[in-house]
Write a protein that holds these residues in place. Structure first.
Motif, PDB file in Angstrom:
ATOM      1  N   TRP A   1      -6.483   0.649  -7.352  1.00 23.11           N
ATOM      2  CA  TRP A   1      -6.877   1.851  -6.616  1.00 23.11           C
ATOM      3  C   TRP A   1      -8.378   2.078  -6.752  1.00 23.11           C
TER       4      TRP A   1
ATOM      5  N   VAL B   1      -2.749   3.619  -3.515  1.00 23.77           N
ATOM      6  CA  VAL B   1      -2.597   2.652  -4.611  1.00 23.77           C
ATOM      7  C   VAL B   1      -1.879   1.430  -4.040  1.00 23.77           C
TER       8      VAL B   1
ATOM      9  N   ILE C   1      -7.967  10.313  -5.184  1.00 22.08           N
ATOM     10  CA  ILE C   1      -7.252   9.034  -5.022  1.00 22.08           C
ATOM     11  C   ILE C   1      -6.203   9.190  -3.929  1.00 22.08           C
TER      12      ILE C   1
ATOM     13  N   GLN D   1     -13.470   0.274  -8.404  1.00 21.66           N
ATOM     14  CA  GLN D   1     -12.043  -0.035  -8.267  1.00 21.66           C
ATOM     15  C   GLN D   1     -11.430  -0.373  -9.626  1.00 21.66           C
TER      16      GLN D   1
ATOM     17  N   ASP E   1       0.834  -1.207   0.000  1.00 17.49           N
ATOM     18  CA  ASP E   1       0.000   0.000   0.000  1.00 17.49           C
ATOM     19  C   ASP E   1       0.868   1.256   0.000  1.00 17.49           C
TER      20      ASP E   1
END
Length: 552
Positions: free
Chosen positions: A377, A360, A357, A461, A339
């Motif tokens: 993500w 990711v 965002i 997603q 992550d």
């Protein structure tokens, strides 16, 4: 994560106002710096390192006498027995609180407490209008929060918003601020708050989570929060708060961004009491049985971890097989993801104070010919670009074209005039490409791209695989070698949120390392050595016994 380092200062600076944390004295500077670090780490969920860096030194208290300790214990028991407020509750001084408010709160909440401070226009969600007397987070069954609810929010902040934790203030200052902000809606605070009583707790289990999933669909949580809880429900674009402003549903897979806290008890309280000022209603009277509040809380808690564990190094695993470009392939499912937190770009205009965002997840493998990255993500919409308000969704992996012996790297924001960066980039509707950049406004595609990839989108997603040969075909591209630490950075755009160009989420430099293949000899040599040692011992014992018999 909602913004980059220095966000509060940058936001206020953009509005021509002074940062509330600004100061000139050394002691106050240290306190302000810690406040900034906590703000960035907490509001952005961007890393335990920042949070640790901003931690307030542990205070040392003089040892209390036995008599004082007994008195405190008696007082605490009395409070619990009679349902009184916690012992720390204090009556604040509104006049003293006004001075603190003007230094620390007014920039967002405004001089009149109406949520119209100089930074408000750039924040999402908007600052609370304190004159309305509407508070989102409370542990009461009445509309007004308790003083302890407000104290906790001021002390711990509100994750997923621009409200930072103000534990850096003295406890007395925080109680004084509470007294002052209550004066903005003094009539509503005249009603004594009543504590919300939750049903008897139900422990989490497979049966409880299953029942919670049933309730999630029965009371239509999925219409706002999406089928898998990623804030992509069909009603998402219709949601507005009490003041008519668009509001986004929570991403239920990221508990660390929950306004009222990530624990099961905090979730159950939000479900039972609702979130005032938002479309989130109280469900205590809507579920079939009171226990369903806990079943639903257990289900929501099962959707994601209480806190993320961020990677500091990205390993690429060696494989002896062909690398699939299908994001749903079994190879990727077997691998643990790393992550990586992303922040809003707030250096170059136009800035992104409210990035969509914030995380990711990366998986990387390589074989003797190529390297591949699997990227995951959350994005609530699969954008259909119109070139005006909606742009392509995109993600980029960034590397220095050449690894310098001294570890020098190009400027992380797409390089600069003197040093370019190399990027592997995926854009919705276009696919994978290779680009070089000398700054965010000087990006150009590299001719003869051999990079390939494939994307899949479902339930809020993205999953994308990007592949490329290990070797570079020219000096503009990066060569990937095993056992070498290669700088890597990430950038992402949610085109549906209007993100394009410099309005993006990004990271600074991380390191990628292609792990060397592990020899199968590591599985064979140890047992062989053990067997040889055992055999040698048996021979020695046999020889010793034989010699003893000969002597006798």
């Amino acid at each position: 994560m909602r913004a980059g380092v220095g966000r509060c200062a940058a936001v206020l600076a953009a509005r021509g106002a002074a940062c509330p944390c600004s100061t000139t004295s050394p002691a106050a500077f240290v306190a302000a710096a810690r406040s900034h670090l906590r703000f960035c780490a907490r509001s952005t969920s961007a890393g335990t390192g920042l949070a640790r860096a901003g931690r307030t030194p542990r205070r040392r208290f003089p040892r209390a006498s036995a008599g004082a300790g007994l008195g405190a214990a008696v007082a605490l028991v009395a409070c619990i027995a009679f349902g009184a407020a916690p012992a720390l509750a204090q009556a604040g001084d509104a006049a003293a609180g006004k001075a603190v408010y003007e230094r620390k709160c007014m920039g967002c909440h405004g001089e009149k407490g109406d949520g119209k401070g100089p930074a408000a226009e750039l924040l999402d969600p908007k600052p609370r209008d304190l004159t309305s007397g509407i508070y989102k987070i409370r542990t009461t069954s009445t509309k007004m929060p308790s003083d302890q609810d407000v104290f906790r929010i001021i002390t711990e902040g509100m994750p997923g918003t621009s409200m930072p934790p103000w534990g850096v203030l003295s406890e007395r200052d925080r109680w004084n601020v509470i007294a002052y902000i209550k004066s903005f809606a003094s009539e509503k605070f005249k009603e004594a708050p009543k504590k919300l009583e939750l049903p008897k707790e139900v422990r989490s289990s497979a049966e409880s989570i299953k029942r919670g999933r049933e309730m999630f669909e029965a009371i239509e949580c999925n219409k706002c929060h999406g089928a898998d809880g990623r804030a992509d429900g069909p009603s998402r674009d219709e949601l507005k708060d009490e003041w008519g402003q668009p509001i986004k549903p929570a991403n239920l897979t990221k508990r660390w961004t929950f306004r009222g806290g990530p624990s099961r008890a905090a979730i159950a309280t939000r479900l039972a009491a609702g979130v005032l000022g938002t479309p989130m209603p109280a469900f205590l009277d809507s579920v079939e049985k009171p226990d369903d509040i806990w079943h639903l809380a257990n289900y929501l808690a099962s959707l994601g971890p209480e806190a993320p564990v961020y990677a500091t190094l990205l390993p690429a695993t060696a494989v002896g097989e062909a690398i699939p470009d299908d994001p749903k392939a079994e190879l990727w499912k077997k691998m643990a993801g790393q992550d990586i937190p992303l922040m809003g770009q707030v250096i170059a205009d136009p800035r992104n104070f409210n990035p969509s965002i914030d995380l990711v997840t990366v998986r990387a493998v390589y074989n003797d010919r190529e390297i591949a990255f699997h990227l995951t993500w959350d994005d609530p919409t699969e954008s259909k670009p119109d070139g005006k308000q909606t742009f392509a969704d995109a993600i980029a992996l960034q590397f220095p074209p050449k690894l310098e012996p001294g570890g020098e790297r190009p400027y992380f924001l797409m390089g600069d005039a003197s040093e370019a960066v190399y990027q592997l980039r995926w854009d919705s509707g276009k696919g994978v490409s290779e680009v070089t950049a000398n700054g965010p406004t000087k990006v150009r595609a590299l001719a003869g791209s051999e990079a390939t990839g494939k994307a899949a989108y479902a339930n809020g997603q993205y999953q994308v695989v990007i592949k490329r040969a290990l070797g570079a075909k020219d000096a503009s591209r990066t060569t990937f070698r095993p056992a070498v630490f290669t700088p890597i950075a990430f950038q992402a755009w949610d085109g549906g949120a209007g993100e394009t160009g410099t309005k993006l989420s990004l990271t600074s430099w991380y390191y990628l390392r292609l792990e060397e293949p592990q020899s199968k000899a590591r599985l064979v040599v140890p047992p062989v050595v053990a067997l040889l040692a055992l055999g040698a011992m048996l021979v020695i014992v046999w020889a010793a016994n034989r010699r003893g018999l000969s002597v006798s």
